[in-house]
Motif scaffolding. Structure first.
Motif, mmCIF file in Angstrom:
data_model
loop_
_atom_site.group_PDB
_atom_site.id
_atom_site.type_symbol
_atom_site.label_atom_id
_atom_site.label_comp_id
_atom_site.label_asym_id
_atom_site.label_seq_id
_atom_site.Cartn_x
_atom_site.Cartn_y
_atom_site.Cartn_z
ATOM 1 N N ILE A 79 0.819 -1.216 0.000
ATOM 2 C CA ILE A 79 0.000 0.000 0.000
ATOM 3 C C ILE A 79 0.855 1.270 0.000
ATOM 4 C CG2 ILE A 79 -1.730 1.332 1.286
ATOM 5 C CD1 ILE A 79 -2.950 -1.367 2.145
ATOM 6 N N PRO A 80 1.808 1.429 0.937
ATOM 7 C CA PRO A 80 2.681 2.615 0.857
ATOM 8 C C PRO A 80 3.524 2.612 -0.423
ATOM 9 C CG PRO A 80 2.837 1.591 3.020
ATOM 10 C CD PRO A 80 2.116 0.631 2.130
ATOM 11 N N LEU B 252 1.323 4.046 -3.022
ATOM 12 C CA LEU B 252 1.011 5.452 -2.769
ATOM 13 C C LEU B 252 2.194 6.379 -3.024
ATOM 14 C CD1 LEU B 252 -1.196 5.190 0.456
ATOM 15 C CD2 LEU B 252 -1.946 5.649 -1.889
ATOM 16 N N GLN B 253 3.420 5.852 -2.957
ATOM 17 C CA GLN B 253 4.589 6.698 -3.198
ATOM 18 C C GLN B 253 4.603 7.247 -4.624
ATOM 19 O OE1 GLN B 253 8.489 4.795 -3.433
ATOM 20 N NE2 GLN B 253 7.516 2.842 -3.919
ATOM 21 N N ILE C 2 1.638 7.827 -6.280
ATOM 22 C CA ILE C 2 0.411 8.607 -6.443
ATOM 23 C C ILE C 2 0.416 9.883 -5.597
ATOM 24 C CG2 ILE C 2 -2.101 8.516 -6.201
ATOM 25 C CD1 ILE C 2 -1.863 5.439 -6.542
ATOM 26 N N LYS C 3 0.866 9.766 -4.342
ATOM 27 C CA LYS C 3 0.920 10.918 -3.429
ATOM 28 C C LYS C 3 2.376 11.190 -3.081
ATOM 29 C CE LYS C 3 -3.646 9.960 -1.482
ATOM 30 N NZ LYS C 3 -4.445 9.762 -0.245
ATOM 31 N N TYR D 208 5.305 10.933 0.824
ATOM 32 C CA TYR D 208 6.247 9.855 1.106
ATOM 33 C C TYR D 208 7.666 10.240 0.711
ATOM 34 C CZ TYR D 208 2.273 6.839 2.015
ATOM 35 O OH TYR D 208 1.129 6.302 2.564
ATOM 36 N N LYS E 215 6.811 8.120 5.658
ATOM 37 C CA LYS E 215 6.085 9.346 5.347
ATOM 38 C C LYS E 215 6.991 10.546 5.582
ATOM 39 C CE LYS E 215 1.208 8.388 5.440
ATOM 40 N NZ LYS E 215 -0.099 8.991 5.735
#
Length: 436
Positions: free
Chosen positions: A369-370, A373-374, A376-377, A381, A425
């Motif tokens: 998941i992270p 997301l790295q 996408i967001k 991160y 994060k």
């Protein structure tokens, strides 16, 4: 008195020294671990030396991690840490419940992958998560690419049956693993790393023409090594890596489908070239599964997947009696007279039980998941080329693991990639207050 002296000495170790110690151990592991399989191919001593090497490495990393803990420098998400600890605990329980404690702890002569070796995988992961220095991380990734590139070149030479190089009678890449299915994992990892280098570069976008050409040549080498394994498993890994790439392009709205299409065309070019060289061997391998299903008359036929369906059925039949804590690491053959399930997740359930399987799935999602997301967001991160590349290698591995076995020759590199994938994060600090 002795304990306090050790603690005081540990507190004198600087953060840079700690990072150097972690990097040195991980670099040595990355570069020389497969050497023993080239020295002693198809001999149990190769596995034994690798197992002893991993245990020594684990002890070294435990010392370094202990120093980092004393200095309050260990940082890891609780869910990832607790899931790994749970894997350790349930692994020990499964050993105690096994018919042969010796086999569970030390492993058998064939694979040499007892609990102590698996424990070493977890320690390699923990060590890699604590390598925070970006320069060291990038250098370690370069070493990993270099090592996997060498394995890819040697594999292609094996497939082409070039004289002087050791190769099997059949046309397939094997070394430094024991068969082509195990070898197939190496080029899947390598191709995942090269996909990221092509799409994202070492520093965001790759603007150097020379680097682009080198990256394209590298991924062509990766495709060639994948096909050289003559294994359907590579397609599982490659397809999932391509799907991940397309998903990220769609979600991030970058829509660089032209570049993705070029990479796909490169794969097809290599495929047809190798198919011609091998006299249709590539096409024959691709059609293997459909031919087996047609011959059996059903997808669930015993010989579908080159006998994997039968192994999965046998394993599922045995699980109700050992569902909680398993039959013990490396004990399916001893307890039930059957080999590995050729499904890493099913094998984990049979050997260590459902609680270990749940812990493993939680562990994978805590990274997945992270890791997703790295891309996408980005602002949330602290990611880099290393964590992005490790994400694709990680995804390719867990896909092919549905029809493959975890082996000592390859698994440590997956756990290394898991550690390098670990992303933290960003730490946002409020701006300093202005003085009146």
């Amino acid at each position: 008195m002795g304990k306090s002296v050790i603690v005081e000495k540990a507190k004198k170790v600087s953060e840079e020294q700690g990072q150097m110690a972690l990097f040195s151990g991980l670099a040595i592991f990355t570069l020389i671990f497969p050497l023993w399989q080239y020295v002693w191919p198809y001999h149990i001593i190769g596995n034994q030396v690798q197992s002893v090497f991993l245990l020594g490495l684990a002890i070294y990393f435990l010392c370094v991690l202990g120093i980092e803990y004393i200095n309050h420098r260990l940082e890891i998400r609780r869910v990832s840490l607790f899931s790994v600890v749970a894997l350790m605990v349930f692994g020990v329980i499964s050993c105690l419940c096994s018919e042969s404690l010796n086999s569970s702890v030390y492993g058998d002569e064939l694979q040499g992958q007892g609990f102590l070796v698996i424990f070493s995988y977890y320690i390699i992961f923990l060590a890699a998560t604590q390598l925070k220095n970006k320069t060291y991380r990038k250098r370690l990734m370069q070493y990993l690419i270099l090592l996997l590139g060498f394995i890819a070149v040697y594999g292609v030479l094996q497939f082409l049956q070039i004289p002087v190089f050791r190769h099997k009678i059949v046309r397939a890449a094997v070394y430094p693993a024991r068969n082509q299915n195990f070898y197939a994992v190496y080029p899947v990892l390598f191709t995942g790393l090269m996909l990221v280098r092509l799409m994202y570069g070492d520093n965001g976008e790759d603007t150097s023409i020379g680097k682009k050409i080198l990256s394209h040549l590298s991924i062509v080498l990766g495709f060639a090594a994948c096909l050289s394994s003559d294994s359907l498993l590579v397609y599982m890994g490659l397809i999932m890596e391509f799907l991940l790439l397309l998903f990220l392009e769609l979600v991030t709205k970058r829509h660089r489908y032209g570049k993705a299409l070029l990479i796909l065309m490169e794969f097809l070019l290599v495929f047809f070239l190798f198919d011609i060289i091998s006299g249709g061997q590539m096409s024959e391998e691709v059609l293997t599964l459909s031919n087996q299903i047609e011959q059996e008359g059903t997808l669930l036929g015993d010989y579908v997947g080159t006998g994997r369906m039968r192994l999965w059925k046998e394993t599922l039949k045995a699980i109700p009696g050992i569902w909680a804590f398993g039959c013990g690491v490396e004990c399916t053959r001893l307890s039930y007279g059957m080999g590995d399930a050729h499904n890493e997740y099913l094998q984990l359930w049979a050997e260590q039980g459902v609680f270990a399987l749940i812990a493993y799935l939680i562990f994978l999602f805590s990274l997945f998941i992270p890791g997703l997301l790295q891309f996408i967001k980005k602002e949330e991160y602290d990611s880099d080329f290393v964590s992005k590349a490790a994400m694709f290698a990680f995804f390719g591995y867990i896909a092919q693991a549905f029809a493959n076995v975890r082996v000592v020759q390859v698994a440590p590199y997956f756990w290394l990639c898991c550690g390098l994938l670990y992303v933290r994060k960003q730490q946002f600090f409020p701006p300093p207050r202005k003085k009146d």
